[in-house]
Design a protein around this motif. Structure first.
Motif, PDB file in Angstrom:
ATOM      1  N   LYS A 233     -14.628  -3.121 -19.801  1.00  0.00           N
ATOM      2  CA  LYS A 233     -13.616  -2.679 -20.771  1.00  0.00           C
ATOM      3  C   LYS A 233     -12.981  -1.354 -20.350  1.00  0.00           C
ATOM      4  O   LYS A 233     -11.796  -1.130 -20.572  1.00  0.00           O
ATOM      5  N   LEU A 234     -13.786  -0.482 -19.742  1.00  0.00           N
ATOM      6  CA  LEU A 234     -13.236   0.784 -19.268  1.00  0.00           C
ATOM      7  C   LEU A 234     -12.223   0.554 -18.156  1.00  0.00           C
ATOM      8  O   LEU A 234     -11.199   1.248 -18.081  1.00  0.00           O
ATOM      9  N   ARG A 235     -12.502  -0.432 -17.292  1.00  0.00           N
ATOM     10  CA  ARG A 235     -11.559  -0.762 -16.217  1.00  0.00           C
ATOM     11  C   ARG A 235     -10.244  -1.278 -16.805  1.00  0.00           C
ATOM     12  O   ARG A 235      -9.157  -0.966 -16.308  1.00  0.00           O
ATOM     13  N   GLN A 236     -10.332  -2.111 -17.822  1.00  0.00           N
ATOM     14  CA  GLN A 236      -9.136  -2.684 -18.428  1.00  0.00           C
ATOM     15  C   GLN A 236      -8.335  -1.643 -19.208  1.00  0.00           C
ATOM     16  O   GLN A 236      -7.108  -1.627 -19.174  1.00  0.00           O
TER      17      GLN A 236
ATOM     18  N   VAL B  87      -7.097   2.978  -9.243  1.00  0.00           N
ATOM     19  CA  VAL B  87      -7.996   3.365  -8.155  1.00  0.00           C
ATOM     20  C   VAL B  87      -8.655   2.140  -7.555  1.00  0.00           C
ATOM     21  O   VAL B  87      -8.701   1.965  -6.326  1.00  0.00           O
ATOM     22  N   GLU B  88      -9.162   1.264  -8.408  1.00  0.00           N
ATOM     23  CA  GLU B  88      -9.857   0.083  -7.894  1.00  0.00           C
ATOM     24  C   GLU B  88      -8.899  -0.882  -7.200  1.00  0.00           C
ATOM     25  O   GLU B  88      -9.249  -1.505  -6.195  1.00  0.00           O
ATOM     26  N   GLU B  89      -7.688  -1.008  -7.694  1.00  0.00           N
ATOM     27  CA  GLU B  89      -6.705  -1.872  -7.039  1.00  0.00           C
ATOM     28  C   GLU B  89      -6.381  -1.359  -5.636  1.00  0.00           C
ATOM     29  O   GLU B  89      -6.254  -2.142  -4.686  1.00  0.00           O
ATOM     30  N   ARG B  90      -6.225  -0.054  -5.500  1.00  0.00           N
ATOM     31  CA  ARG B  90      -5.960   0.523  -4.174  1.00  0.00           C
ATOM     32  C   ARG B  90      -7.133   0.288  -3.235  1.00  0.00           C
ATOM     33  O   ARG B  90      -6.954  -0.059  -2.059  1.00  0.00           O
ATOM     34  N   LEU B  91      -8.350   0.471  -3.744  1.00  0.00           N
ATOM     35  CA  LEU B  91      -9.537   0.253  -2.914  1.00  0.00           C
ATOM     36  C   LEU B  91      -9.607  -1.194  -2.452  1.00  0.00           C
ATOM     37  O   LEU B  91      -9.936  -1.480  -1.296  1.00  0.00           O
TER      38      LEU B  91
ATOM     39  N   LEU C  34       0.827  -1.206   0.000  1.00  0.00           N
ATOM     40  CA  LEU C  34       0.000   0.000   0.000  1.00  0.00           C
ATOM     41  C   LEU C  34       0.861   1.255   0.000  1.00  0.00           C
ATOM     42  O   LEU C  34       0.557   2.237  -0.683  1.00  0.00           O
ATOM     43  N   GLU C  35       1.946   1.210   0.799  1.00  0.00           N
ATOM     44  CA  GLU C  35       2.853   2.359   0.825  1.00  0.00           C
ATOM     45  C   GLU C  35       3.476   2.575  -0.556  1.00  0.00           C
ATOM     46  O   GLU C  35       3.639   3.713  -1.007  1.00  0.00           O
ATOM     47  N   THR C  36       3.825   1.464  -1.211  1.00  0.00           N
ATOM     48  CA  THR C  36       4.400   1.571  -2.556  1.00  0.00           C
ATOM     49  C   THR C  36       3.394   2.153  -3.526  1.00  0.00           C
ATOM     50  O   THR C  36       3.726   3.022  -4.341  1.00  0.00           O
TER      51      THR C  36
ATOM     52  N   ASN D  98     -10.269  -4.692   1.173  1.00  0.00           N
ATOM     53  CA  ASN D  98     -10.408  -6.145   1.014  1.00  0.00           C
ATOM     54  C   ASN D  98     -11.782  -6.535   0.464  1.00  0.00           C
ATOM     55  O   ASN D  98     -12.442  -7.446   0.961  1.00  0.00           O
ATOM     56  N   GLY D  99     -12.227  -5.834  -0.556  1.00  0.00           N
ATOM     57  CA  GLY D  99     -13.500  -6.153  -1.213  1.00  0.00           C
ATOM     58  C   GLY D  99     -14.722  -5.500  -0.603  1.00  0.00           C
ATOM     59  O   GLY D  99     -15.809  -5.555  -1.176  1.00  0.00           O
TER      60      GLY D  99
END
Length: 371
Positions: free
Chosen positions: A316-319, A327-331, A160-162, A336-337
């Motif tokens: 497709k917009l996410r990809q 943004v979604e990966e950080r969330l 997360l820090e990275t 955790n979902g």
């Protein structure tokens, strides 16, 4: 089950045999000193069998620990206690069968009714010993499990820090990219001839923006208002550059102002709204940035523009969109979902990204880096 153990089974077996030999020898020493006519095997064999059988139960104990973690619930406590009794009873029964069975086969100690009465008489005290051994093993496995979870959390925190550092660097890169700086400087240059005060104001906003990126404390979470302070500096410059064709509407509920959000979570969304929404149209445009509380448990924030929109579906917009994906990966790592991330768009109908997060307010203890 054996593959999930913190130590290979063969090592557990060797440790068990080693403990049996050591404790067996310890038990035999006093009788050897007193010249008692008892064989070494009589004291060593029970310990060797006892601690050699335990490795076969360790996977079961580890499975119980992982399946039914020791929580405050009375149901979980009851399951753990019952499992300890069952395993201790089964272990003692098996060791008796092996020990007295070997003695009988070797004609060292025939199995008689007297032996059976001896087993029954000693079974309760032996059970207590087996229970103590069970809880020692359970405690060691629980300590390992806690350590493993701690390591996982430490790795996740480092990741997360990275990601936060990358987000800050990406933000700096996006804001310092040549076209942004050139456009801003050109705007300042033009304003110097017609409106010196506006030019000075734009220079000040650019300085504020760069100062925010370069000097702000790298925290994982900040309040909505802190996040919007940065967003406002960026959008003020864009509004000046587009000669006030760009309108920004901030709709932040009073209760939501001190709610916590991941640092720079809105920046990629606002950047997309300007770059892909507003800058592609010739007329005026509006960007809405909103935050509100839902049912006193969830925070809802969204960024919406009235630009051209997109014909691509949400997946497709996410990809395709690096900013949206990051943004979604950080969330996902932070929550955790336990969040919602939705995209709503269509041709000529604008673009909206909505995020719902578990509500958390600012506390002094949460201000440290890596919150």
């Amino acid at each position: 089950m054996f593959k999930q153990l913190p130590i290979r089974f063969i090592y557990l077996l060797l440790i068990g045999i080693g403990l049996g030999l050591i404790l067996g020898f310890k038990s035999y020493i006093p009788f050897a000193y007193w010249n008692e006519e008892y064989s070494w095997a009589r004291y060593a064999l029970p310990n060797i069998i006892n601690y050699s059988v335990w490795p076969f139960f360790v996977p079961i104990i580890y499975f119980v620990l992982g399946t039914f973690p020791f929580k405050e619930s009375s149901t979980y406590k009851l399951i753990i206690i019952l499992s300890s009794l069952v395993i201790a009873f089964t272990h003692e029964a098996i060791t008796n069968v092996i020990f007295f069975g070997l003695l009988d086969l070797a004609d060292w100690y025939p199995f008689t009714d007297e032996v059976w009465m001896q087993i029954k008489g000693n079974f309760l005290s032996a059970m207590i010993t087996r229970l103590a051994e069970y809880w020692i093993i359970y405690g060691l496995l629980a300590a390992y499990d806690f350590y493993k979870k701690y390591q996982i959390k430490a790795i996740e925190l480092a990741q997360l820090e990275t990601k936060l550092t990358n987000a800050r660097l990406n933000a700096l890169k996006m804001q310092l990219q040549p076209h942004f700086l050139f456009n801003t400087l050109n705007t300042i240059s033009s304003l110097m001839e017609i409106n010196v005060k506006s030019a000075q104001k734009t220079i000040s906003k650019l300085g504020d923006l760069l100062r925010t990126i370069l000097t702000s404390e790298p925290k994982q979470m900040i309040t909505i208002m802190e996040e919007l302070d940065y967003i406002k500096s960026y959008l003020d410059i864009e509004q000046t550059r587009f000669h006030d064709r760009l309108q920004v509407d901030y709709q932040v509920d009073e209760k939501a102002k001190s709610a916590m959000v991941p640092t720079m979570i809105l920046q990629p969304l606002v950047e997309n709204a300007v770059k892909h929404g507003f800058s592609k149209i010739s007329g005026e445009g509006v960007i809405i940035i909103a935050a509100k509380i839902l049912d006193e448990a969830m925070l809802e924030i969204f960024v919406r523009d009235d630009g051209r929109g997109s014909a691509l579906n949400s997946e497709k917009l996410r990809q395709k969109g690096i900013g949206l994906r990051n943004v979604e990966e950080r969330l996902n790592q932070l929550y955790n979902g336990d969040y919602q991330f939705t995209i709503t768009t269509s041709i000529n109908s604008g673009f909206e990204v909505k995020i719902r997060l578990p509500l958390k307010y600012y506390h002094e203890k949460d201000t440290h880096t890596g919150y």
